[in-house]
Design an enzyme around this catalytic site. Structure first.
Site, PDB file in Angstrom:
ATOM      1  N   LYS A  53     -12.086  15.141   5.294  1.00 54.33           N
ATOM      2  CA  LYS A  53     -13.238  14.692   4.510  1.00 54.33           C
ATOM      3  C   LYS A  53     -14.050  13.687   5.296  1.00 54.33           C
ATOM      4  O   LYS A  53     -13.502  12.833   6.002  1.00 54.33           O
ATOM      5  CB  LYS A  53     -12.780  14.054   3.195  1.00 54.33           C
ATOM      6  CG  LYS A  53     -13.944  13.803   2.222  1.00 54.33           C
ATOM      7  CD  LYS A  53     -13.674  12.677   1.265  1.00 54.33           C
ATOM      8  CE  LYS A  53     -13.851  11.330   1.924  1.00 54.33           C
ATOM      9  NZ  LYS A  53     -13.835  10.202   0.942  1.00 54.33           N
ATOM     10  N   LYS A  78     -18.504  18.197  -1.471  1.00 54.64           N
ATOM     11  CA  LYS A  78     -18.165  17.137  -2.427  1.00 54.64           C
ATOM     12  C   LYS A  78     -19.453  16.408  -2.769  1.00 54.64           C
ATOM     13  O   LYS A  78     -20.113  15.869  -1.883  1.00 54.64           O
ATOM     14  CB  LYS A  78     -17.132  16.170  -1.842  1.00 54.64           C
ATOM     15  CG  LYS A  78     -16.707  15.074  -2.829  1.00 54.64           C
ATOM     16  CD  LYS A  78     -15.499  14.292  -2.336  1.00 54.64           C
ATOM     17  CE  LYS A  78     -15.108  13.204  -3.339  1.00 54.64           C
ATOM     18  NZ  LYS A  78     -13.867  12.495  -2.954  1.00 54.64           N
ATOM     19  N   GLU A 133     -19.245  15.427   2.299  1.00 56.68           N
ATOM     20  CA  GLU A 133     -19.576  14.584   1.152  1.00 56.68           C
ATOM     21  C   GLU A 133     -20.804  13.725   1.412  1.00 56.68           C
ATOM     22  O   GLU A 133     -20.712  12.617   1.956  1.00 56.68           O
ATOM     23  CB  GLU A 133     -18.393  13.659   0.802  1.00 56.68           C
ATOM     24  CG  GLU A 133     -18.669  12.756  -0.392  1.00 56.68           C
ATOM     25  CD  GLU A 133     -17.555  11.755  -0.660  1.00 56.68           C
ATOM     26  OE1 GLU A 133     -17.713  10.954  -1.602  1.00 56.68           O
ATOM     27  OE2 GLU A 133     -16.547  11.753   0.066  1.00 56.68           O
ATOM     28  N   ARG A 189       0.836  -1.205   0.000  1.00 57.11           N
ATOM     29  CA  ARG A 189       0.000   0.000   0.000  1.00 57.11           C
ATOM     30  C   ARG A 189       0.870   1.255   0.000  1.00 57.11           C
ATOM     31  O   ARG A 189       0.578   2.233  -0.680  1.00 57.11           O
ATOM     32  CB  ARG A 189      -0.947  -0.011   1.208  1.00 57.11           C
ATOM     33  CG  ARG A 189      -1.997  -1.115   1.143  1.00 57.11           C
ATOM     34  CD  ARG A 189      -3.063  -0.951   2.202  1.00 57.11           C
ATOM     35  NE  ARG A 189      -2.563  -1.093   3.568  1.00 57.11           N
ATOM     36  CZ  ARG A 189      -2.509  -2.227   4.235  1.00 57.11           C
ATOM     37  NH1 ARG A 189      -2.883  -3.360   3.648  1.00 57.11           N
ATOM     38  NH2 ARG A 189      -2.063  -2.266   5.491  1.00 57.11           N
TER      39      ARG A 189
END
Length: 340
Positions: free
Chosen positions: A136, A219, A177, A46
């Site tokens: 976020k 978003k 979002e 990753r």
């Protein structure tokens, strides 16, 4: 008048011709991505993948910010610098996904709520120290028979508002979002209706929690037909419905709206972004915050091999360039065919 740190972050994120790379896939999500290239998902693989993405030469020409996952925020690039510091050195703003994922909303079949408020104030302070400048939080709204319910919309809106207030308190710009999923056979008209209800609930909650809209970024998905709808709306219909919905629901005080790709193909997401951004007169900066629609070609090209890093970066740069031009309405088929 001196510009506040929050305003400086907003200005940097919404820079002309640039957008945000969402590289904040959770461990289960990136496992699925890696399975597509037959690569084991380990901490090292990753890190290697995110290093390939985030050290792409000249990425800052079209990318203003990157949303990171908690693990990535704490990892170092191959240069030895923490990823947030490596991004900041490229004049790319580091951000962090702070929600803990969507789970079933009790007693409401097929609806979800997002977790992560417990301990959030303390985590935000730590993220700020690690170099993050924005955050976020994603809510998930499903369209179906008799759903979403008001309870679902209000539960998620209140969580988004509290998260946003806590982020601003910590000196971090919140990206809110509320994703209306493409899953289902609903028409574009139904998507527009639900997107409007979702945004009305969100901004009511933000107002009630005294969130400063000028230091908040929305978003959102575009207004689209459900992916299983037999009648798919064309480009003009998507553009018209999306702009109309936003004009009816999003306050002009919001400085910018960044689109999520939400399962669209990389080219379709760029084409629709280009068409929407060609419409003049919007009070907000319109740009992108794509994950898969930016990363997919790079992942497929990279395949986990060190020998393919440069080619993977080339593929990412090309998609970033296409979308950067789309935010200015300058994308074309010729640009798409041009080798980055």
């Amino acid at each position: 008048m001196k510009t506040s740190p929050l305003q400086s972050t907003v200005t940097a994120l919404l820079a002309d011709g640039k957008g945000i790379l969402a590289a904040d896939e959770s461990t289960p999500s990136i496992l699925k991505r890696f399975e597509s290239i037959k690569l084991a998902s380990t901490e090292e693989s990753r890190r290697d993948y995110r290093d390939m993405l985030l050290t792409t030469p000249k990425l800052n020409e079209f990318i203003s910010g990157v949303i990171l996952f908690d693990e990535t925020l704490r990892q170092k690039s191959k240069s030895g610098a923490l990823f947030p510091h490596a991004l900041a050195k490229q004049n790319i703003v580091p951000g962090i996904k702070v929600d803990a994922g969507a789970v079933a909303l009790p007693h409401f079949a097929n609806e979800k709520m997002t977790q992560g408020l417990d301990g959030l104030r303390e985590r935000l302070a730590e993220y700020r120290e690690l170099g993050a400048r924005f955050t976020k939080w994603r809510a998930v709204i499903t369209i179906g028979e008799h759903i979403p319910t008001r309870t679902c919309l209000e539960t998620n809106a209140k969580a988004l508002a509290l998260y946003a207030a806590l982020s601003q308190e910590a000196g971090l710009v919140p990206i809110v979002e509320p994703e209306v999923l493409m899953d289902g056979a609903h028409t574009i008209a139904r998507c527009e209706e639900i997107t409007a209800f979702t945004l009305h609930s969100l901004f009511t909650a933000l107002f009630e929690h005294r969130v400063v809209l000028e230091h908040t970024i929305l978003k959102s998905g575009m207004v689209l037909s459900g992916k299983d709808c037999p009648q798919q709306a064309d480009l003009a219909e998507v553009t018209e419905a999306t702009i109309r919905c936003f004009r009816q629901t999003v306050p002009a005080a919001v400085p910018g709206i960044v689109f999520l790709s939400g399962g669209q193909s990389d080219v379709a997401a760029t084409q629709r972004l280009n068409a929407i951004c060609k419409i003049s007169g919007s009070p907000w900066r319109l740009t992108f915050s794509y994950g898969r629609a930016l990363q997919a070609p790079a992942l497929k090209t990279w395949k986990g091999s060190p020998d393919n890093v440069a080619a993977g970066q080339k593929a990412l740069f090309h998609r970033a360039k296409c979308n950067g031009l789309a935010t200015q309405g300058k994308y074309s088929d010729q640009v798409e065919k041009t080798v980055a």
